[in-house]
Design an enzyme around this catalytic site. Structure first.
Site, PDB file in Angstrom:
ATOM      1  N   SER A  71      10.959 -26.718  -4.502  1.00  0.00           N
ATOM      2  CA  SER A  71      10.159 -27.794  -3.908  1.00  0.00           C
ATOM      3  C   SER A  71       8.669 -27.615  -4.190  1.00  0.00           C
ATOM      4  CB  SER A  71      10.372 -27.824  -2.395  1.00  0.00           C
ATOM      5  OG  SER A  71      10.186 -26.521  -1.878  1.00  0.00           O
ATOM      6  N   THR A 125       7.523 -28.087   1.310  1.00  0.00           N
ATOM      7  CA  THR A 125       6.185 -27.831   0.780  1.00  0.00           C
ATOM      8  C   THR A 125       5.608 -26.535   1.351  1.00  0.00           C
ATOM      9  OG1 THR A 125       5.780 -30.191   0.683  1.00  0.00           O
ATOM     10  CG2 THR A 125       3.832 -28.784   0.789  1.00  0.00           C
ATOM     11  N   THR A 161       4.215 -30.102   6.435  1.00  0.00           N
ATOM     12  CA  THR A 161       5.311 -30.069   5.479  1.00  0.00           C
ATOM     13  C   THR A 161       6.291 -31.136   5.931  1.00  0.00           C
ATOM     14  OG1 THR A 161       6.986 -28.647   4.452  1.00  0.00           O
ATOM     15  CG2 THR A 161       6.540 -28.280   6.779  1.00  0.00           C
ATOM     16  N   GLY A 162       7.048 -31.666   5.000  1.00  0.00           N
ATOM     17  CA  GLY A 162       8.021 -32.683   5.379  1.00  0.00           C
ATOM     18  C   GLY A 162       7.803 -33.984   4.635  1.00  0.00           C
ATOM     19  N   ARG A 173       5.287 -41.556  -7.569  1.00  0.00           N
ATOM     20  CA  ARG A 173       5.118 -41.371  -6.123  1.00  0.00           C
ATOM     21  C   ARG A 173       4.226 -40.158  -5.843  1.00  0.00           C
ATOM     22  NH1 ARG A 173       6.242 -37.137  -2.145  1.00  0.00           N
ATOM     23  NH2 ARG A 173       6.655 -38.147  -0.159  1.00  0.00           N
ATOM     24  N   THR A 205       2.992 -28.745  -3.802  1.00  0.00           N
ATOM     25  CA  THR A 205       4.393 -29.186  -3.764  1.00  0.00           C
ATOM     26  C   THR A 205       4.765 -29.918  -5.046  1.00  0.00           C
ATOM     27  OG1 THR A 205       5.996 -30.367  -2.385  1.00  0.00           O
ATOM     28  CG2 THR A 205       3.917 -31.464  -2.787  1.00  0.00           C
TER      29      THR A 205
END
Ligand code: GLY
Length: 343
Positions: free
Chosen positions: A99, A204, A255-256, A232, A222
């Protein structure tokens, strides 16, 4: 009246007080203190404890290796900015972490595209977005901060800048990442990624550090959401979303699922809440609640926030279970399970 006193850093910082949001306090120096310890002068107002520092925190289990790289810089009295850049470069170079950086999962067309940002104790910031072929986007972000009048470079312009700065080009798509992408293509029918597909995939690395001189810095890097649409860009290069540092208050990172973090300007919100007196953990919880309030599909998402105030207090909160952070304030690193939203 304030008093000036010396205290010992980088040693014996107990982590037992984590539940209280405090990582122990620095200790008075003792005769015969060992090597590798630093003595710091600080003005300590009456009734206040000296800050826990240095200290470094990182998102997820892979944050342990990032902290291990950052810690020697902090222990030696180095700058938080150097520590966080060095720390997250370890994750960027690790092909097992799918990731971040080299070995990161590609977009739905098979391109590995990277986002990163960095921020120092003066409020200066640098970022790269949609960067390809460069193994260490965090160092390119730092170069943007230090060598250009800009904050962010994106896409081919960022790549050209990196090459001009001497960064080598590398094929970032490892055989393992290519196989995972090919497997995904067989069953996905090329559908755009949806947040519900696999929230666990957005791990991340974000890292925050407070150095021995009381200065904060942060870094975030990330490869973004796996199999995202080409072009994106997530929260990770967005100052205020994935990362914010204010040396007078503290620092926060995320993160997420980046779209949720961007829409709620999560890290800036957390720092501003800490400015108003909220603890790091409470500020992170409030930032998560903003997402819950706005998005009825929040149960399908993962977002985790991590914050560090200028006193060395750490807190975190997540939408879903399984978010962890690594904390290093002495010879040992601890991996902490983070509280999450219920209901
Ligand atoms: N937080 C990483 C991303 O959404 O790209």
């Amino acid at each position: 009246m304030t008093s000036r006193r010396q205290f010992l850093i980088a040693t014996g910082v107990g982590l037992a007080a984590l539940g209280t949001g405090r990582l122990g306090t620095a200790q008075e120096p003792t005769a015969g203190s060992g090597t590798g310890l630093s003595l710091i002068d600080e003005v300590v107002p009456p009734g206040q404890q000296p800050a826990t520092r240095p200290i470094v925190v990182s998102t997820w289990r892979h944050g342990q290796a990032a902290n291990a790289a950052a810690w020697p810089i902090l222990r030696a009295g180095g700058r938080a900015l150097d520590a966080v850049e060095t720390g997250v470069r370890v994750t960027e170079a690790d092909p097992q972490v799918m990731s971040v950086g080299y070995g990161g999962l590609p977009d739905r067309d098979g391109h590995v595209t990277l986002d990163a940002c960095i921020m120092d104790e003066t409020g200066n910031a640098g970022a790269v977005a949609f960067l390809q072929d460069i193994k260490h986007p965090i160092s390119v972000a730092r170069a943007v901060m230090e060598k250009t009048p800009h904050v962010m470079l994106a896409g081919e312009g960022a790549r050209q800048f990196a090459v001009a700065q001497g960064f080598p080009t590398t094929d970032l798509l490892t055989p393992a990442a290519r196989r995972t992408w090919q497997d995904w293509r067989r069953t996905s029918h090329y559908k755009p990624w949806s947040p519900g597909s696999d929230p666990a995939r957005h791990d991340t690395i974000s890292q925050l550090a407070l150095d021995a001189h009381g200065n904060l810095a942060g870094a975030c890097t990330t490869s973004g959401l796996a199999f995202k649409m080409h072009g994106r860009v997530g929260d990770s290069p967005i100052i205020g979303a994935a990362l914010f540092v204010d040396n007078e208050v503290g620092a926060a990172c995320a993160t997420g699922v980046g779209e949720e973090v961007i829409k709620t300007v999560g890290s800036f919100l957390i720092v501003e809440l800490m400015r108003q007196g909220r603890s790091p953990a409470d500020a992170c919880r409030e930032a998560v609640e903003r997402i819950v309030h706005k998005n009825p599909h929040w149960r399908e998402l993962q977002v985790g926030y991590l914050a560090l105030d200028r006193g060395g207090n750490v807190g975190a909160f997540a939408l879903r279970p399984e978010f962890q952070y690594a904390v290093t304030a002495g010879p040992e690193t601890q991996l902490i399970d983070v509280a999450h939203r219920t209901g």
